[in-house]
Design a protein around this motif. Structure first.
Motif, PDB file in Angstrom:
ATOM      1  N   UNK A   1       7.012   1.494  -9.449  1.00  0.00           N
ATOM      2  CA  UNK A   1       7.005   2.450 -10.566  1.00  0.00           C
ATOM      3  C   UNK A   1       7.459   3.830 -10.117  1.00  0.00           C
TER       4      UNK A   1
ATOM      5  N   UNK B   1       4.701 -16.522  -4.842  1.00  0.00           N
ATOM      6  CA  UNK B   1       5.092 -15.792  -6.056  1.00  0.00           C
ATOM      7  C   UNK B   1       4.646 -14.345  -5.922  1.00  0.00           C
ATOM      8  N   UNK B   2       3.435 -14.162  -5.417  1.00  0.00           N
ATOM      9  CA  UNK B   2       2.897 -12.810  -5.292  1.00  0.00           C
ATOM     10  C   UNK B   2       3.771 -11.929  -4.397  1.00  0.00           C
ATOM     11  N   UNK B   3       4.098 -12.418  -3.188  1.00  0.00           N
ATOM     12  CA  UNK B   3       4.850 -11.567  -2.259  1.00  0.00           C
ATOM     13  C   UNK B   3       6.327 -11.468  -2.631  1.00  0.00           C
TER      14      UNK B   3
ATOM     15  N   UNK C   1       7.657 -11.782  -5.711  1.00  0.00           N
ATOM     16  CA  UNK C   1       7.805 -10.966  -6.916  1.00  0.00           C
ATOM     17  C   UNK C   1       7.639  -9.489  -6.567  1.00  0.00           C
ATOM     18  N   UNK C   2       6.662  -9.198  -5.699  1.00  0.00           N
ATOM     19  CA  UNK C   2       6.468  -7.805  -5.279  1.00  0.00           C
ATOM     20  C   UNK C   2       7.759  -7.257  -4.666  1.00  0.00           C
TER      21      UNK C   2
ATOM     22  N   UNK D   1      10.767  -7.253  -7.317  1.00  0.00           N
ATOM     23  CA  UNK D   1      10.603  -6.275  -8.396  1.00  0.00           C
ATOM     24  C   UNK D   1      10.902  -4.863  -7.891  1.00  0.00           C
TER      25      UNK D   1
ATOM     26  N   UNK E   1       6.543 -13.151 -13.252  1.00  0.00           N
ATOM     27  CA  UNK E   1       5.455 -12.967 -12.299  1.00  0.00           C
ATOM     28  C   UNK E   1       4.964 -11.526 -12.192  1.00  0.00           C
ATOM     29  N   UNK E   2       5.819 -10.573 -12.567  1.00  0.00           N
ATOM     30  CA  UNK E   2       5.506  -9.163 -12.309  1.00  0.00           C
ATOM     31  C   UNK E   2       4.197  -8.671 -12.966  1.00  0.00           C
TER      32      UNK E   2
ATOM     33  N   UNK F   1       1.495 -10.328 -13.707  1.00  0.00           N
ATOM     34  CA  UNK F   1       0.376 -10.946 -12.972  1.00  0.00           C
ATOM     35  C   UNK F   1       0.163 -10.237 -11.634  1.00  0.00           C
ATOM     36  N   UNK F   2       1.268  -9.969 -10.912  1.00  0.00           N
ATOM     37  CA  UNK F   2       1.145  -9.286  -9.624  1.00  0.00           C
ATOM     38  C   UNK F   2       0.533  -7.900  -9.826  1.00  0.00           C
ATOM     39  N   UNK F   3       0.912  -7.239 -10.907  1.00  0.00           N
ATOM     40  CA  UNK F   3       0.344  -5.908 -11.182  1.00  0.00           C
ATOM     41  C   UNK F   3      -1.158  -6.016 -11.433  1.00  0.00           C
TER      42      UNK F   3
ATOM     43  N   UNK G   1      -3.208  -8.248 -10.429  1.00  0.00           N
ATOM     44  CA  UNK G   1      -3.905  -8.613  -9.190  1.00  0.00           C
ATOM     45  C   UNK G   1      -3.838  -7.497  -8.144  1.00  0.00           C
TER      46      UNK G   1
ATOM     47  N   UNK H   1      -1.184  -6.458  -6.677  1.00  0.00           N
ATOM     48  CA  UNK H   1      -0.276  -6.902  -5.621  1.00  0.00           C
ATOM     49  C   UNK H   1       0.972  -6.057  -5.464  1.00  0.00           C
TER      50      UNK H   1
END
Ligand code: NA
Ligand code: NA
Lengths: 438, 183, 299
Positions: A26, A282-284, A286-287, A290, B76-77, B79-81, B83, B85
């Motif tokens: 952001x 997915x977590x890492x 996507x982070x 993004x 996925x974004x 959900x990651x937010x 959590x 992440x």
């Protein structure tokens, strides 16, 4: 507006929002909205920002990133990696600092299966740290090697960060993946030597203990069963690139399937650990991806306003020796690495660095390896070192951040030495890709 | 799925929606892996045994894989937010005393919500322009561009909601505490 | 000077950087224009590092940039008729005289919010480059890097078209992920692809047309003298470019020959087939404009 105002406004707002604690992605979006409003014609510039975010990840060269991360997560969560560490443990004889050496050898092995530094460190931390503390290891020799070797996962292929760097800096990805292998092995070797000397000089930090009397075969058998087959995964990934069968993306896909097959062959693949692996991936990924959505416009605004071109021409006309420019760039990376993650570091610096590097005429693969080395170091530099947090999370609750940091510092210095070595002898990075390409 | 979701209990369906989209992202990841692998193997067979008519190559792999990467990221974004992440640099904020720290974090959540709201607004605009102009994507498949663009507004809207909920919770707690202590 | 007579600064985006052979003549033209239109117009150029190539048409339409240098098939998603000039065998200056330019400009005015100045790189033909030899005029089992405009043509020859960005094509050729590619005459050796290329199949089909467009709102705010200078320079370019092209063509053919690339003549049917397939697609999209243009563009 003068280009340096543009640069100051963009980088200034970005850093302001980052340090305020806004999620990095952001902070990029916020700086971009302001930048697009000011320098790209107002609202229509912001609309372009949205389109950039949408097309940013529709990029074939980014495809290996989730797959490389998935490989590491599968090996970690199915317990295959932990059993391999256990087998390495049996192999290494009764020497001072035994478990720390197991961490270095095992971590280097796991680096060739995992594209994610986080999975690497978390796995080593959770499998080895409890045992180390039980055996009376001091934090300084327990945590240090785990954090240090955790970062090697981004140097030895598969490596998600090398793919990202290659794609953003336009460095041939296959070459970059191959060129990092030798420096990583040198690094691991020096870590090993350091631990050995340190424990030999001061045995009390890593008390030796009796290991159950085992025959030669009892010690070697687990290695043959639980480690050797894993090397086929590395062969699939690197071999398919070297043999010219697959692009990095395809080698990543083949490597992932090889991981699944091996985990299934060990009867370790369960529905729940597979789901956990996918979820963490997915977590890492996507982070990471993004942030690319958010940051792609950042470098474009810099280029659109002419700031990138002006900055590089100022540097090139400054009559500084190329070596000083290079050292300056690496120093800035190192400083950024103290409070920033690797993806943001790549996204901020590469658009400004690469035009200069190309103008000077430095080999881009060599420069890419140096960048990766500095980023590997910054994973472990305080105050913001991703692996420091991961290691602290995996360590017993009473471990302080200060203990974690002091244990890691000697390894950081060793890594800096290796960077100096690579600058002095570029051939150390270039020899592997050259051998393979000819 | 998550115990410390910032989303209030009565908006539980938003939580479920976010989980559902994350599940789709996971499925996309698996499908992507299989697709790339199938293509790499099929092509290798073609290369060595193509004359015998074996092997199969999928012409649309590259296009579809690129769309899949985009869809996985945007599904996925949120959900990651939720959590927590999405990586943030909180080393300065961590050094603050508890009370100012809480207010800085409320401020960043509000800034985050504003950023997401702006992204939502402009992504709707971009979507509408593309829909109105009937722009087509001419790749292996020819289809309207707005179909791809429609994921972005949904993602940014959901992120706005999460950011607002994050800002809202400490705000409400703080007001409650002040009321309790008679302030 | 009064503000009305001041030099107008226009921001141009080129779909390729200056060092690319497909952009260098545009950069040369802009240099010449800045010189001859001094006091009226000054153009500065940014490349794909500032706006990605595929997004540039959109930024022109929205007015983020004033001038766009890019191939019409990049924006066929909004203006499907735009790449019709790639089928032409008339020159840009003939098209300006016989009314084709007028029709194409109107199409751009309406759908692209753009003024069509002119196009270059016309007459630089596409070929099929391969690593291995074809059999009986067919490319059965070949995986060829393609773009939407010649997908159907490749399929009709028995090949499987695959999509790939030019930067990843080198790796793909090296790794045998593809057996060949469709590409115009220019640039094969500059990009290093000659190391993994053995054959060039012709006669060449289509033209690697690249258009020069001005944002229409911006165009309308320009003074007559400024518009005139841009138009004069376009006419000048239409006269000059064929000379530049012939010299460059010879250079490129010589470089390919010395790199060991053999030319294979597939007969006139080869290029006719490619064109016929594309005419059919365009006719379906806009029968009125395309049939009018066909008589003007092709002798
Ligand atoms: Na690795
Ligand atoms: Na750091």
């Amino acid at each position: 507006m003068e280009w340096y105002y543009v640069l100051a406004i963009l980088v200034g707002t970005l850093l302001f929002f980052m340090l305020l604690g806004l999620p990095v992605v952001f902070a990029f979006f916020a700086a971009n909205i302001i930048g697009a409003m000011l320098f790209m014609g107002g609202e229509k510039g912001v609309a372009q920002l949205i389109r950039n975010a949408v097309v940013a990840t529709q990029n074939f060269s980014l495809l290996p990133i989730p797959l490389f991360i998935l490989m590491g997560e599968i090996m970690f969560h199915t317990g295959v990696a932990a059993r391999a560490i256990d087998a390495v443990d049996k192999l290494i004889a009764r020497v001072p600092g035994r478990l720390s050496l197991v961490a270095i050898v095992g971590g280097t092995l796991f680096s060739s299966l995992s594209g994610s530094t986080i999975a690497n460190t978390a796995m080593l931390g959770s499998t080895l740290l409890p045992e180390m503390y039980k055996r009376g290891y001091k934090p300084e020799i327990a945590i240090g090697p785990i954090v240090a070797v955790g970062g090697i996962a981004m140097l030895i292929p598969p490596s998600a960060l090398a793919v990202l760097l290659g794609s953003v800096a336009r460095i041939p990805i296959s070459d970059l993946l191959l060129a990092s292998i030798l420096p990583a092995l040198i690094l691991a070797f020096l870590f090993y030597v350091y631990v050995t000397i340190r424990c030999w000089l001061n045995p009390s930090i890593a008390p030796s203990y009796d290991i159950a009397g085992m025959t030669w075969w009892q010690r070697i058998k687990p290695f043959l069963i639980y480690v050797l087959p894993l090397m086929s995964i590395f062969l699939v990934v690197v071999g398919s690139i070297v043999a010219g069968i697959a692009t990095p993306t395809e080698s990543a896909a083949l490597g992932t399937v090889a991981c699944l097959i091996i985990a299934a062959a060990y009867r370790s693949l369960r529905w729940h650990n597979f789901i956990t692996s996918v979820r963490q991936t997915v977590r890492f990924s996507v982070m990471t991806l993004f942030i690319i959505c958010g940051s792609i416009t950042f470098s474009q605004i810099l280029a659109f306003s002419g700031a990138s071109a002006e900055l590089s021409s100022v540097i090139l006309n400054s009559e500084l020796a190329p070596l000083f420019i290079l050292l300056g760039m690496l120093a800035i990376l190192m400083i950024l690495g103290c409070f920033m993650d690797q993806v943001s570091m790549i996204m901020i610096t590469m658009p400004l660095y690469m035009p200069v590097i190309e103008q000077i005429g430095y080999n881009v693969v060599w420069f890419g390896v140096l960048t990766l080395m500095v980023m590997e170091i910054s994973l472990a530099t305080p105050p913001f070192g991703l692996l420091l947090f991961v290691a602290k999370g995996a360590a017993p609750a009473d471990t302080t951040m200060r203990q974690v940091i002091t244990s890691v510092l000697p390894f950081v210095f060793i890594a800096m030495l290796v960077v100096a070595l690579l600058i002095a002898i570029p051939q150390l990075t270039l020899i592997v890709p050259e051998l393979i390409n000819n | 799925m998550s115990d410390n979701s910032p989303i209030p209990k009565r908006l539980k369906w938003i939580d479920s929606l976010i989980d559902g989209l994350a599940a789709i992202a996971g499925i996309i990841l698996c499908a992507l892996t299989l697709l790339l692998c199938f293509d790499a193997v099929g092509r290798t067979i073609v290369r060595f045994a193509g004359d015998a008519g074996w092997g199969y190559t999928i012409p649309w792999t590259l296009d579809v894989a690129e769309y899949a990467l985009y869809l996985m990221t945007f599904f996925g974004a949120p959900w990651v937010l939720r959590e927590g992440g999405h990586i943030a640099i909180d080393l300065l904020v961590e050094r603050l005393a508890p009370v100012p720290r809480r207010w800085v974090s409320v401020a960043t959540d509000i800034i985050g919500a504003l950023v997401c709201a702006a992204l939502f607004y402009y992504s709707c605009q971009v979507w509408w322009t593309s829909f109105d102009e009937q722009v087509l994507i001419h790749e292996t498949f020819v289809f309207p561009e707005w179909t791809l663009l429609s994921v972005a507004p949904a993602t940014f809207l959901m992120m706005t909601i999460i950011m607002l909920c994050r800002a809202h919770r400490p705000l409400i707690n703080s007001i409650r505490n002040r009321l309790k202590t008679g302030l | 000077t009064s503000p009305a007579e001041a030099e107008v600064r226009l921001k141009a985006a080129s779909f390729l950087p200056a060092r690319s052979v497909y952009a260098k003549y545009f950069y040369r033209w802009v240099d010449e224009l800045n010189d001859r239109c001094k006091g009226k117009v000054k153009i500065t150029i940014v490349g794909p590092e500032a706006i990605s190539s595929l997004e540039q048409w959109r930024t022109l339409k929205d007015g983020v940039i004033d001038i766009h240098y890019g191939p019409p098939n990049y924006y066929k998603g909004i203006l499907v008729e735009a790449d019709v000039t790639s089928l032409a065998n008339t020159s840009a200056s003939e098209q300006r005289k016989n009314g084709a330019w007028e029709i194409i400009n109107t199409l751009h005015n309406k759908k692209m919010n753009a003024w069509y100045l002119t196009h270059i790189i016309d007459g630089v033909r596409f070929f099929i480059y391969t690593v291995k030899p074809q059999k009986n005029g067919r490319f059965e089992g070949f995986r060829l890097r393609s773009t939407p405009i010649y997908d159907e043509f490749f399929k009709s020859l028995g090949a499987a078209p695959v999509r790939m960005s030019p930067p990843s094509l080198y790796t793909a050729l090296e790794r045998n992920t593809v057996d060949g590619y469709g590409w115009p005459l220019w640039g094969v050796t500059d990009l290093g692809w000659h190391r993994h290329t053995k054959y060039r199949h012709g006669p060449g089909f289509f033209s690697a047309v690249v258009n020069i467009l001005v944002n229409l709102d911006r165009w309308n705010t320009l003074l007559d003298s400024q518009r005139q200078c841009l138009t004069d320079m376009s006419i000048w370019l239409e006269a000059e470019f064929p000379k530049w092209r012939e010299i460059e063509n010879e250079k490129q053919v010589a470089a390919q020959t010395s790199a060991g690339i053999t030319y294979v003549d597939m007969g006139a049917e080869f290029s006719n087939l490619a064109h016929q397939i594309h005419w059919n697609v365009l006719m379906k999209a806009n029968p009125v404009a395309i049939s009018a243009l066909r008589t003007l563009l092709v002798h």
